[in-house]
Design a protein around this motif. Structure first.
Motif, PDB file in Angstrom:
ATOM      1  N   UNK A  37     -27.992 157.710  44.687  1.00  0.00           N
ATOM      2  CA  UNK A  37     -26.715 158.431  44.665  1.00  0.00           C
ATOM      3  C   UNK A  37     -26.219 158.584  43.232  1.00  0.00           C
ATOM      4  N   UNK A  38     -26.289 157.528  42.442  1.00  0.00           N
ATOM      5  CA  UNK A  38     -25.824 157.596  41.051  1.00  0.00           C
ATOM      6  C   UNK A  38     -26.613 158.630  40.258  1.00  0.00           C
ATOM      7  N   UNK A  39     -27.897 158.721  40.508  1.00  0.00           N
ATOM      8  CA  UNK A  39     -28.746 159.670  39.774  1.00  0.00           C
ATOM      9  C   UNK A  39     -28.487 161.102  40.211  1.00  0.00           C
ATOM     10  N   UNK A  40     -28.297 161.301  41.503  1.00  0.00           N
ATOM     11  CA  UNK A  40     -28.158 162.660  42.037  1.00  0.00           C
ATOM     12  C   UNK A  40     -26.742 163.212  41.895  1.00  0.00           C
ATOM     13  N   UNK A  41     -25.739 162.362  42.082  1.00  0.00           N
ATOM     14  CA  UNK A  41     -24.354 162.840  42.042  1.00  0.00           C
ATOM     15  C   UNK A  41     -23.424 161.693  41.681  1.00  0.00           C
ATOM     16  N   UNK A  42     -23.110 161.560  40.391  1.00  0.00           N
ATOM     17  CA  UNK A  42     -22.253 160.448  39.961  1.00  0.00           C
ATOM     18  C   UNK A  42     -20.895 160.410  40.672  1.00  0.00           C
ATOM     19  N   UNK A  43     -20.323 161.565  40.982  1.00  0.00           N
ATOM     20  CA  UNK A  43     -19.044 161.583  41.692  1.00  0.00           C
ATOM     21  C   UNK A  43     -19.184 160.991  43.090  1.00  0.00           C
ATOM     22  N   UNK A  44     -20.293 161.274  43.735  1.00  0.00           N
ATOM     23  CA  UNK A  44     -20.540 160.715  45.061  1.00  0.00           C
ATOM     24  C   UNK A  44     -20.736 159.204  44.971  1.00  0.00           C
ATOM     25  N   UNK A  45     -21.277 158.729  43.852  1.00  0.00           N
ATOM     26  CA  UNK A  45     -21.473 157.289  43.674  1.00  0.00           C
ATOM     27  C   UNK A  45     -20.133 156.568  43.660  1.00  0.00           C
ATOM     28  N   UNK A  46     -19.141 157.166  43.031  1.00  0.00           N
ATOM     29  CA  UNK A  46     -17.804 156.568  43.000  1.00  0.00           C
ATOM     30  C   UNK A  46     -17.237 156.510  44.414  1.00  0.00           C
ATOM     31  N   UNK A  47     -17.357 157.602  45.149  1.00  0.00           N
ATOM     32  CA  UNK A  47     -16.862 157.640  46.525  1.00  0.00           C
ATOM     33  C   UNK A  47     -17.615 156.628  47.391  1.00  0.00           C
ATOM     34  N   UNK A  48     -18.912 156.508  47.188  1.00  0.00           N
ATOM     35  CA  UNK A  48     -19.726 155.555  47.951  1.00  0.00           C
ATOM     36  C   UNK A  48     -19.244 154.127  47.709  1.00  0.00           C
ATOM     37  N   UNK A  49     -18.965 153.778  46.464  1.00  0.00           N
ATOM     38  CA  UNK A  49     -18.478 152.438  46.146  1.00  0.00           C
ATOM     39  C   UNK A  49     -17.111 152.183  46.778  1.00  0.00           C
ATOM     40  N   UNK A  50     -16.249 153.203  46.777  1.00  0.00           N
ATOM     41  CA  UNK A  50     -14.923 153.054  47.389  1.00  0.00           C
ATOM     42  C   UNK A  50     -15.033 152.827  48.891  1.00  0.00           C
ATOM     43  N   UNK A  51     -15.918 153.562  49.541  1.00  0.00           N
ATOM     44  CA  UNK A  51     -16.119 153.392  50.987  1.00  0.00           C
ATOM     45  C   UNK A  51     -16.663 151.999  51.278  1.00  0.00           C
ATOM     46  N   UNK A  52     -17.609 151.526  50.463  1.00  0.00           N
ATOM     47  CA  UNK A  52     -18.142 150.175  50.649  1.00  0.00           C
ATOM     48  C   UNK A  52     -17.042 149.130  50.535  1.00  0.00           C
ATOM     49  N   UNK A  53     -16.141 149.307  49.572  1.00  0.00           N
ATOM     50  CA  UNK A  53     -15.039 148.362  49.397  1.00  0.00           C
ATOM     51  C   UNK A  53     -14.102 148.398  50.596  1.00  0.00           C
ATOM     52  N   UNK A  54     -13.804 149.595  51.096  1.00  0.00           N
ATOM     53  CA  UNK A  54     -12.927 149.725  52.256  1.00  0.00           C
ATOM     54  C   UNK A  54     -13.550 149.076  53.484  1.00  0.00           C
ATOM     55  N   UNK A  55     -14.843 149.289  53.681  1.00  0.00           N
ATOM     56  CA  UNK A  55     -15.520 148.681  54.826  1.00  0.00           C
ATOM     57  C   UNK A  55     -15.538 147.158  54.708  1.00  0.00           C
ATOM     58  N   UNK A  56     -15.741 146.665  53.503  1.00  0.00           N
ATOM     59  CA  UNK A  56     -15.728 145.230  53.283  1.00  0.00           C
ATOM     60  C   UNK A  56     -14.348 144.655  53.602  1.00  0.00           C
ATOM     61  N   UNK A  57     -13.317 145.358  53.163  1.00  0.00           N
ATOM     62  CA  UNK A  57     -11.949 144.924  53.434  1.00  0.00           C
ATOM     63  C   UNK A  57     -11.669 144.919  54.939  1.00  0.00           C
ATOM     64  N   UNK A  58     -12.101 145.966  55.640  1.00  0.00           N
ATOM     65  CA  UNK A  58     -11.907 146.024  57.094  1.00  0.00           C
ATOM     66  C   UNK A  58     -12.642 144.895  57.800  1.00  0.00           C
ATOM     67  N   UNK A  59     -13.840 144.574  57.305  1.00  0.00           N
ATOM     68  CA  UNK A  59     -14.610 143.480  57.901  1.00  0.00           C
ATOM     69  C   UNK A  59     -13.869 142.155  57.711  1.00  0.00           C
ATOM     70  N   UNK A  60     -13.300 141.949  56.533  1.00  0.00           N
ATOM     71  CA  UNK A  60     -12.535 140.739  56.274  1.00  0.00           C
ATOM     72  C   UNK A  60     -11.343 140.630  57.224  1.00  0.00           C
ATOM     73  N   UNK A  61     -10.671 141.747  57.453  1.00  0.00           N
ATOM     74  CA  UNK A  61      -9.505 141.761  58.335  1.00  0.00           C
ATOM     75  C   UNK A  61      -9.907 141.437  59.771  1.00  0.00           C
TER      76      UNK A  61
END
Length: 64
Positions: A37-61
Motif C-alpha cells: 500500500x505504501x509503495x502504490x498509494x501513500x495516501x491510502x497507506x495513511x488511511x489504512x493505518x488510521x483504520x487499523x488504529x480504529x479497529x484496535x480501539x474498537x477491539x479494546x472497547x
C-alpha cells in the motif's frame, strides 16, 4: 477505465511471487500489505493505518 484481463492477471502473478518471497523472508502478512500500500498509494497507506488504529480501539472497547 478497467485494466484488461491480461494486465490484471500479470499483476496478480507478480503480487503472488512477491508475497511468496516475503513469506520466505519471514515477513508477516500485515507487513507485506502495508509495504504494498505504501509503495502504490501513500495516501491510502495513511488511511489504512488510521483504520487499523480504529479497529484496535474498537477491539479494546469490546474486550473491556
Amino acid at each position: 477505465m478497467r485494466p484488461d484481463k491480461t494486465a490484471r492477471l500479470g499483476v496478480e502473478r507478480v503480487l503472488s511471487i512477491f508475497i511468496g518471497e516475503m513469506h520466505s523472508l519471514n515477513f508477516k502478512n500485515e507487513d507485506i500489505v502495508t509495504a504494498v500500500i505504501e509503495r502504490c498509494d501513500p495516501d491510502a497507506a495513511i488511511a489504512y493505518q488510521e483504520v487499523k488504529q480504529q479497529l484496535s480501539h474498537l477491539k479494546e472497547i469490546t474486550d473491556a
